[in-house]
Design an enzyme around this catalytic site. Structure first.
Site, PDB file in Angstrom:
ATOM      1  N   ARG A  54      35.065  42.506  58.853  1.00  7.28           N
ATOM      2  CA  ARG A  54      34.217  43.356  59.693  1.00  7.28           C
ATOM      3  C   ARG A  54      34.098  44.735  59.044  1.00  7.28           C
ATOM      4  O   ARG A  54      35.105  45.414  58.865  1.00  7.28           O
ATOM      5  CB  ARG A  54      34.893  43.461  61.060  1.00  7.28           C
ATOM      6  CG  ARG A  54      34.091  44.017  62.189  1.00  7.28           C
ATOM      7  CD  ARG A  54      34.636  43.492  63.499  1.00  7.28           C
ATOM      8  NE  ARG A  54      34.307  42.085  63.603  1.00  7.28           N
ATOM      9  CZ  ARG A  54      33.117  41.624  63.992  1.00  7.28           C
ATOM     10  NH1 ARG A  54      32.168  42.444  64.352  1.00  7.28           N
ATOM     11  NH2 ARG A  54      32.886  40.333  64.038  1.00  7.28           N
TER      12      ARG A  54
ATOM     13  N   TYR B 287      46.351  56.522  52.396  1.00 10.40           N
ATOM     14  CA  TYR B 287      45.267  57.469  52.665  1.00 10.40           C
ATOM     15  C   TYR B 287      44.521  57.722  51.370  1.00 10.40           C
ATOM     16  O   TYR B 287      45.141  58.028  50.357  1.00 10.40           O
ATOM     17  CB  TYR B 287      45.831  58.806  53.180  1.00 10.40           C
ATOM     18  CG  TYR B 287      45.275  59.145  54.540  1.00 10.40           C
ATOM     19  CD1 TYR B 287      43.908  59.327  54.702  1.00 10.40           C
ATOM     20  CD2 TYR B 287      46.094  59.242  55.655  1.00 10.40           C
ATOM     21  CE1 TYR B 287      43.385  59.585  55.946  1.00 10.40           C
ATOM     22  CE2 TYR B 287      45.573  59.506  56.900  1.00 10.40           C
ATOM     23  CZ  TYR B 287      44.207  59.680  57.044  1.00 10.40           C
ATOM     24  OH  TYR B 287      43.686  59.934  58.265  1.00 10.40           O
TER      25      TYR B 287
ATOM     26  N   THR C  44      26.130  44.998  57.110  1.00 11.22           N
ATOM     27  CA  THR C  44      27.493  44.706  57.518  1.00 11.22           C
ATOM     28  C   THR C  44      28.019  43.678  56.521  1.00 11.22           C
ATOM     29  O   THR C  44      27.232  43.053  55.806  1.00 11.22           O
ATOM     30  CB  THR C  44      27.553  44.086  58.932  1.00 11.22           C
ATOM     31  OG1 THR C  44      26.696  42.939  58.962  1.00 11.22           O
ATOM     32  CG2 THR C  44      27.082  45.077  59.991  1.00 11.22           C
TER      33      THR C  44
ATOM     34  N   GLU D  15      41.219  59.629  51.001  1.00 10.17           N
ATOM     35  CA  GLU D  15      39.988  60.413  51.158  1.00 10.17           C
ATOM     36  C   GLU D  15      39.415  60.727  49.781  1.00 10.17           C
ATOM     37  O   GLU D  15      40.140  61.150  48.878  1.00 10.17           O
ATOM     38  CB  GLU D  15      40.288  61.712  51.907  1.00 10.17           C
ATOM     39  CG  GLU D  15      40.546  61.463  53.385  1.00 10.17           C
ATOM     40  CD  GLU D  15      41.118  62.674  54.078  1.00 10.17           C
ATOM     41  OE1 GLU D  15      40.607  63.050  55.135  1.00 10.17           O
ATOM     42  OE2 GLU D  15      42.085  63.253  53.540  1.00 10.17           O
TER      43      GLU D  15
ATOM     44  N   ASP E  70      17.917  47.516  56.559  1.00  8.91           N
ATOM     45  CA  ASP E  70      19.211  47.139  57.125  1.00  8.91           C
ATOM     46  C   ASP E  70      19.274  45.614  57.098  1.00  8.91           C
ATOM     47  O   ASP E  70      18.678  44.942  57.929  1.00  8.91           O
ATOM     48  CB  ASP E  70      19.306  47.685  58.559  1.00  8.91           C
ATOM     49  CG  ASP E  70      20.611  47.310  59.237  1.00  8.91           C
ATOM     50  OD1 ASP E  70      21.322  46.440  58.725  1.00  8.91           O
ATOM     51  OD2 ASP E  70      20.910  47.902  60.294  1.00  8.91           O
TER      52      ASP E  70
ATOM     53  N   LYS F 105      28.549  39.302  58.830  1.00  5.49           N
ATOM     54  CA  LYS F 105      27.624  38.376  59.504  1.00  5.49           C
ATOM     55  C   LYS F 105      27.384  37.175  58.575  1.00  5.49           C
ATOM     56  O   LYS F 105      28.337  36.490  58.270  1.00  5.49           O
ATOM     57  CB  LYS F 105      26.378  39.133  59.924  1.00  5.49           C
ATOM     58  CG  LYS F 105      26.752  40.186  60.990  1.00  5.49           C
ATOM     59  CD  LYS F 105      25.601  41.011  61.493  1.00  5.49           C
ATOM     60  CE  LYS F 105      26.115  42.025  62.502  1.00  5.49           C
ATOM     61  NZ  LYS F 105      25.086  43.008  62.897  1.00  5.49           N
TER      62      LYS F 105
HETATM   63  C1  LIG Z   1      25.099  44.111  63.535  1.00  2.60           C
HETATM   64  C2  LIG Z   1      24.102  45.080  63.066  1.00  2.60           C
HETATM   65  C3  LIG Z   1      24.455  46.412  62.762  1.00  2.60           C
HETATM   66  C4  LIG Z   1      25.727  47.080  63.145  1.00  2.60           C
HETATM   67  O1  LIG Z   1      26.879  46.573  62.903  1.00  2.60           O
HETATM   68  P1  LIG Z   1      28.255  47.133  63.495  1.00  2.60           P
HETATM   69  O2  LIG Z   1      29.174  46.796  62.420  1.00  2.60           O
HETATM   70  O3  LIG Z   1      28.460  46.401  64.776  1.00  2.60           O
HETATM   71  O4  LIG Z   1      28.103  48.608  63.705  1.00  2.60           O
HETATM   72  C5  LIG Z   1      23.501  47.213  62.195  1.00  2.60           C
HETATM   73  N1  LIG Z   1      22.276  46.752  61.960  1.00  2.60           N
HETATM   74  C6  LIG Z   1      21.882  45.517  62.278  1.00  2.60           C
HETATM   75  C7  LIG Z   1      20.485  45.087  61.997  1.00  2.60           C
HETATM   76  C8  LIG Z   1      22.786  44.629  62.852  1.00  2.60           C
HETATM   77  O5  LIG Z   1      22.381  43.410  63.203  1.00  2.60           O
END
Ligand SMILES: *Cc1c(COP(=O)(O)O)cnc(C)c1O
Length: 559
Positions: free
Chosen positions: A380, A199, A371, A201, A345, A374
């Site tokens: 993840r 933990y 993220t 925090e 993002d 990807k």
């Molecule tokens: C995949 C994605 C997310 C979110 O990802 P999670 O980990 O599934 O919450 C946020 N923004 C964009 C543009 C994405 O393609």
């Protein structure tokens, strides 16, 4: 040459004979023991095996009465191939065929003089690089990828079955899901590590609980590497996912009811950019912007005009299904005119940014969320990068604002992934993702399929199957799935179908590129996609493609 050596009490004499004989030709690290007092063989096998596994020693030598306990212990380590050799002939063959790197000797079986001869043969014999031996060594090393979770086989057969099924799926199908990738073994090892027990925090150096020094080290590495990799002032690596990373920025900067402008979900935006069914759409006033109907690309003049009218607090760019380069410099100019926060993002394109094949938003944006799983291909999870002036507000928004204890095991895996991205070959990899995507896209386009925006600049493209073939994205994805090709249905700009049916499919090349596929494979895959979609009702084509796809992926193993 570096050699690590150890024995148990039964092998001390043989060990000193070998150390004496080899110290003129190699640097020898003797892990003991020094006396014949009774001891436990694993205590001595482990440091030698660890030195070989880490690449600190080229060879290991382990001696007990039979060599058996030593070899069993050593072979628990990844990349260690320990062999008991009773003759110089065996030493030669196991070097040539198995690339054995730890020599195990039985003091009951060989004399000190002959042991020296075996050891000399072992270290002098090169590995046979013949394809058939290389193939067998590869299979040995990977153990069918089941060694990743071999403990579960016995402890929880049901969960093991699910993991095995995923392994088989990865091994036999072509994964073109644009939001997915394939993580490295190193990354999975960190993600499955004991760091999950802690933990923590708070942040490194400022935790609520004691005993956080090890996780502090891991999180500090992740933060430092993230900043270095992307050239950011500050990184928060704690968000559990991309959506949580976005939430953290909203919480750090604006109030409920404030306005966010973002790309419409049905044109490539993301749920967490303001969908009414998502927290973002419930808490904030979302004004979507749209792509140009003709070009199906962002029109920056239109965007500027709209932003000046709407006056959002945040102008959010970045998408889940936008196949074109985004002009972050231009968006910065718009944000400056409006006087709003620039948030990007880059979840989908983070790997392309890290690899230098998509312009980076980091120099321009106040906040960059992503993220890590990807195109980046790590565990993840999520992350936020920001300018120094926002660091404190961001960190408080994540903790205690929205999350409790961070997932330090996943944070460690993020650190591993960032380090991987600092290796020069990753630049080539990122470039190959884009090259593959262009070739795959053109193959499909040349067969008459309409591609949204007419092409792609990044790792994904959208096929308008409705206009081209009169079928829905849902039907197309199902037919391809039956043929061993995995894509997802996706809305296209100004789609007339519901999000459950859609007019398009989204195709991405990160995962296949990770497996080492290049342009020739893309042409094959593109041809198969069209073969299936041209005759969507013909299941014999699906079966034929499935068999061919399986044969193709067999040559491109998952890391
Ligand atoms: C995949 C994605 C997310 C979110 O990802 P999670 O980990 O599934 O919450 C946020 N923004 C964009 C543009 C994405 O393609």
């Amino acid at each position: 040459m570096k050699i690590a050596i150890a024995s148990d009490h039964g092998g001390v004499e043989l060990k000193s004979a070998i150390v004496n004989a080899l110290s003129t030709v190699a640097t020898i690290q003797d892990f003991g023991p020094a006396t014949k007092e009774s001891c436990d063989y694993p205590d001595y096998a482990i440091p030698v095996a660890a030195a070989v596994a880490a690449g600190e020693a080229e060879f290991g030598i382990l001696i007990c009465r039979s060599g058996i306990g030593m070899s069993m212990t050593a072979n628990r380590f990844q990349n260690v191939r320990a062999a008991i050799c009773q003759t110089t002939e065996v030493a030669t063959v196991t070097r040539q065929h198995n690339a054995a790197n730890v020599l195990c000797l039985g003091a009951n079986d060989v004399s000190p003089d002959y042991a020296v001869e075996i050891a000399k043969t072992f270290i002098a014999t090169p590995v046979d690089m013949d394809e058939r031996h290389a193939r067998r060594r590869f299979k040995l090393e990977r153990a069918g990828r089941l060694s990743d979770c071999s403990g579960l086989m016995h402890d929880d057969p049901e969960v093991f079955a699910a993991i095995k099924a995923q392994t088989e799926q990865e091994d036999t199908e072509i994964n073109l899901i644009a939001s997915e990738n394939t993580s490295s073994r190193a990354c999975r090892e960190a993600a499955g590590s004991v760091l999950m027990n802690k933990y923590a925090e708070g942040y490194p150096g400022k935790r609520w609980y004691s005993g956080c020094l090890p996780v502090d080290a891991a999180e500090e590495l992740a933060r430092k590497r993230a900043c270095e990799l992307f050239g950011a002032d500050h990184a928060n690596v704690q968000p559990h996912c991309g959506s949580a990373a976005n939430m953290a920025v909203y919480f750090a900067t604006i109030k409920p009811g404030d306005t966010i402008m973002s790309l419409s979900l049905d044109q490539g935006g993301h749920l967490s950019h303001g969908s009414p069914v998502n927290f973002s759409g419930k808490i904030y006033n979302i004004v979507p912007y749209l792509v140009n109907k003709e070009t199906e690309m962002i029109d920056y003049d239109d965007l500027e005009k709209q932003a000046l009218e709407v006056k959002p607090k945040i102008l959010l760019s970045g998408a889940s299904a936008y196949p074109r380069t985004i002009d972050f410099k231009r968006i910065r100019e718009i944000c400056d005119k409006v006087g709003c926060i620039m948030m990007v993002d880059m979840a989908h394109i983070a790997g392309l940014v890290a690899g230098g094949v998509h312009p980076s938003p980091v120099p321009y944006a106040d906040f960059v969320t992503t993220t890590t799983h990807k195109t980046l291909g790590g565990p993840r999870g999520g992350m936020v990068l920001c300018k120094a002036q926002y660091a404190k507000a961001l960190d408080s928004a994540v903790f205690p604002g929205m999350q409790g204890g961070p997932l330090e095991n996943i944070i460690a895996a993020k650190a591993v992934s960032f380090r991987e991205w600092m290796q020069p070959e990753k630049k080539e990899y990122a470039a190959q993702i884009v090259k593959n995507c262009k070739v795959l896209c053109k193959t499909v386009q040349d067969r008459g399929y309409r591609i949204v925006s007419g092409g792609t600049d990044n790792h994904l493209f959208l096929v308008d199957v409705k206009t081209t073939k009169g079928i829905t994205g849902k039907e197309a994805a199902a037919a391809l799935d039956a043929a061993g090709i995995v894509v997802n249905k996706n809305t296209i700009p100004y789609d007339t179908e519901s999000p459950f049916r859609t007019s398009g499919i989204r195709v991405g090349t990160a995962s296949v590129t990770t497996r080492g596929m290049k342009e020739p494979e893309m042409i094959k895959i593109g041809t198969w996609i069209c073969d299936v979609l041209d005759n969507i009702a013909d299941t014999s084509i699906q079966e034929r493609v499935k068999a061919e796809a399986k044969a193709l992926v067999a040559g491109f193993p998952v890391p």
